[in-house]
Enzyme design. Structure first.
Site, mmCIF file in Angstrom:
data_model
loop_
_atom_site.group_PDB
_atom_site.id
_atom_site.type_symbol
_atom_site.label_atom_id
_atom_site.label_comp_id
_atom_site.label_asym_id
_atom_site.label_seq_id
_atom_site.Cartn_x
_atom_site.Cartn_y
_atom_site.Cartn_z
ATOM 1 N N GLU A 1 -6.440 -8.281 -22.714
ATOM 2 C CA GLU A 1 -5.610 -8.564 -21.549
ATOM 3 C C GLU A 1 -5.236 -10.039 -21.453
ATOM 4 O OE1 GLU A 1 -6.615 -5.843 -18.136
ATOM 5 O OE2 GLU A 1 -8.634 -6.426 -18.703
ATOM 6 N N ASP B 1 -2.057 -7.013 -17.202
ATOM 7 C CA ASP B 1 -2.632 -8.361 -17.153
ATOM 8 C C ASP B 1 -2.146 -9.228 -18.306
ATOM 9 O OD1 ASP B 1 -4.219 -8.646 -14.832
ATOM 10 O OD2 ASP B 1 -5.586 -7.142 -15.637
ATOM 11 N N CYS C 1 -3.058 0.738 -22.422
ATOM 12 C CA CYS C 1 -3.357 1.481 -21.190
ATOM 13 C C CYS C 1 -2.711 0.850 -19.962
ATOM 14 C CB CYS C 1 -4.863 1.646 -21.002
ATOM 15 S SG CYS C 1 -5.717 0.078 -20.766
ATOM 16 N N HIS D 1 0.819 -1.207 0.000
ATOM 17 C CA HIS D 1 0.000 0.000 0.000
ATOM 18 C C HIS D 1 0.850 1.253 0.000
ATOM 19 C CE1 HIS D 1 -3.567 -2.269 1.927
ATOM 20 N NE2 HIS D 1 -3.536 -2.379 0.618
HETATM 21 C C1 PEP Z 1 -3.912 -3.701 -17.332
HETATM 22 O O1 PEP Z 1 -4.192 -4.843 -16.971
HETATM 23 O O2 PEP Z 1 -2.889 -3.420 -17.993
HETATM 24 C C2 PEP Z 1 -4.806 -2.575 -16.977
HETATM 25 C C3 PEP Z 1 -4.639 -1.394 -17.499
HETATM 26 O O3 PEP Z 1 -5.782 -2.799 -16.060
HETATM 27 P P1 PEP Z 1 -5.489 -2.991 -14.493
HETATM 28 O O4 PEP Z 1 -4.057 -2.607 -14.223
HETATM 29 O O5 PEP Z 1 -6.458 -2.125 -13.797
HETATM 30 O O6 PEP Z 1 -5.744 -4.453 -14.302
HETATM 31 MG MG MG Z 2 -6.139 -5.273 -16.215
#
Ligand code: PEP
Ligand code: MG
Length: 579
Positions: A439, A463, A510, A195
């Protein structure tokens, strides 16, 4: 004064120079005494009152948080602390100990904490094991109340920067960083996924964790240098070292200042390729940072933080207000709302399948799988998003899709939500764009359904790497195997970007890779023109875009695509960055 260095793990970059402020560790000073049978009830009441006071304290922090300028993660952490406090193992068991052993409340609580910590240390799952520190933090809050201490931090010492040194810091403590402006912090424990690390990154404060015994070795008001990149802490530096780090610090400041000038500059490569740079956000409060750093849209609104940041579920109206605030705040620029990605490491108590402990949560009922299993919850969110679409350019992004049937079911649910709104005469954008997150490797290897049924795609590399390499992204024991430059990842990215391009479908990245400036040229060379990242990284990535000639990347990128090992790829990426 003796000068020495400590090594830890740098989890938030930057350099801070200032005076140490030690945070006391309440459990070290607990008294143990026996009470007379007639005092047992009074002692139990003292304990009950302390728990109630901490409940009020957490409630107060929740209220303070709704002001909007506090990172989204805090709410989730407060919720975890609230849940721990409500659990009978912490709030009831010590009462039994007071009764059975006729001991003081502080001692009963300390014993119970020791039992819980031992139980947590046996847990194999590192994420759950890390929750041990949350239990200790909540326990210490109760102890401080029992011992008459307020659970708050002192204000910084003086004009000089103050560096907090703690065994561990609770997120609730860190909330006070906002008003006190601490320069940095150090903790004995923690890892890159702790955290403390997450919070530090979102506050942009240099931080070093896992220093093991900083709290014991450092004295109050001693001079410290914290290097959040290398993880080095220098205690009582001599003059030469101090001036070396002051120079480094001012160079970093200068670079940051220079970057600010790029805020409203169009992101375009030397050879005229336009690049979209969007922001990832967790709560509407993150909008200010998004706009300050010149984002041309929100590429990922992690809506599940609205769900974690509270005791019950947010109503449709509450969600609508949050989504509308972002849609309006972005003034017509795209706002991509990801439908909630709960499950795996983001737990929600008492919610259908999520309350059960899955044997393998990352592969279990998570994200869209959970949404489809809880249609009422999903429909509520979809209606809220659709209603907000009337107030800006909203897009829907669905996480963790793996198969064509999941896309069909999701599209049907969106149609159903639209139908409800039409019946009620509620306005919404009827041509709202719907995208899917890539993902899971299967989504890339069988992308046809994604391309034919969806309007846009966004690759979640965090992911994608976890699922391709079978490496749990939250497990520090396998962190060395988590590698964005593995040839399989490069080839999957090239395939996804190339396939989407051929089909003329917009595709973005992203995940964290999008915000790593050393990977910007690699991604540009693979054909990516759309990045979404934490707002703090936007300007550095923009600068790299502005100094890149895409045509010049071709030869090296071809070699990277064919390379058979991460080391070769890393060396070639270095060459790309040196162009
Ligand atoms: C990812 O998996 O790259 C993503 C952007 O989503 P999160 O990190 O929220 O799983
Ligand atoms: Mg993700």
């Amino acid at each position: 004064m003796v000068s020495f260095a400590l090594n830890g793990v740098g989890v938030s970059s930057g350099i801070a120079i200032g005076r140490a402020q030690l945070v006391s560790h309440a459990t070290l000073e607990v008294a143990h005494y026996t009470i007379s049978p007639s005092k047992v009830d009074v002692e139990i009441e003292r304990f009950t009152n302390a728990v109630k006071e901490v409940q009020k304290e957490l409630e107060g922090l929740h209220v303070a948080m709704t002001g909007g300028d506090v990172p989204g993660e805090f709410g989730a952490f407060l919720d975890v602390h609230w849940m721990i406090l409500s659990d009978s193992t912490l709030s009831e068991a010590p009462k039994r100990l007071i009764l059975e052993q006729r001991c003081n409340a502080e001692w009963a609580l300390t014993q119970q904490l020791a039992v819980l910590v031992e139980q947590f240390e046996q847990i194999e799952d590192p994420y759950l094991r890390e929750r041990k520190s949350d239990i200790v933090q909540v326990g210490e809050r109760i102890l401080k109340r029992l011992m008459g201490m307020r659970g708050t931090l002192r204000a910084p010492i003086a004009e000089e920067q103050t560096i907090l040194v703690a065994h561990d810091l609770s997120p609730a403590d860190v909330i006070q960083f906002k008003s006190h402006h601490y320069g940095a912090f150090l903790t004995d424990v923690g890892g890159a996924t702790s955290h403390t690390a997450i919070v530090a990154r979102s506050l942009n404060v240099p931080a070093v964790v896992a220093t093991h015994n900083a709290r014991q070795l450092i004295r109050d008001t001693e001079m410290l240098i914290v290097d959040g990149d290398s993880g080095v802490v220098i205690v009582n530096p001599d003059r030469a070292v101090l001036s070396e780090f002051r120079l480094k610090q001012s160079q970093l400041d200068l670079e940051r200042q220079k970057l600010k000038r790029l805020r409203s500059k169009r992101a375009e490569t030397i050879d005229g390729e336009h690049v979209e740079l969007y922001a990832n956000i967790e709560l509407p409060g993150d909008l200010a940072q998004t706009l300050e750093n010149g984002a041309t849209g929100v590429g990922l609104f992690r809506s599940e933080f609205l769900f974690l940041n509270r005791k019950g579920l947010p109503s449709e109206d509450e969600q609508f207000e949050a989504y509308r605030a972002v849609a309006q705040g972005m003034h017509g620029r795209p706002v991509t709302i990801r439908t909630f990605d709960l499950g795996a490491d983001k737990h929600l108590e008492g919610l259908g399948g999520l309350s059960r402990v899955a044997p393998n949560p990352a592969l279990g009922l998570r994200a869209v799988r959970f949404c489809l299993a809880e249609p009422r919850l999903f429909l509520t969110q979809l209606r809220a998003i659709l209603r907000a679409s009337h107030y800006g350019r909203v897009r829907i992004l669905v996480p963790m899709l793996a198969s064509s049937s999941e896309i069909d079911q999701t599209l049907q649910m969106i149609e159903q939500a639209k139908e409800h709104l039409r019946e009620q005469g509620v306005p919404f954008d009827s041509s709202i764009e719907i995208g899917g997150m890539i993902e899971i490797p299967a989504a890339i290897l069988a992308m046809d359904a994604f391309l034919s049924k969806l309007d846009f795609l966004s690759i979640g590399t965090n992911d994608l790497i976890q699922y391709t390499l079978a490496v749990d992204r939250a497990d520090e024991a396998v962190a060395h195997l988590y590698d964005p430059l593995h040839p399989a990842i490069i080839r999957l990215l090239a395939l996804a970007i190339g396939t989407a391009k051929k089909a003329r479908k917009p595709i973005a990245v992203c995940g964290e890779m999008a915000g790593e400036v050393d990977l910007t040229r690699l991604l540009l060379g693979l054909g990516l023109r759309h990045f979404s990242m934490h707002p703090a990284h936007l300007l550095a990535v923009k600068q790299r875009v502005l100094t890149t000639e895409v045509a010049a990347l071709k030869g090296l990128v071809e070699r990277i695509r064919r390379a058979d090992g991460p080391e070769k790829i890393a060396a070639l990426v270095d060459r790309l960055n040196a162009l």
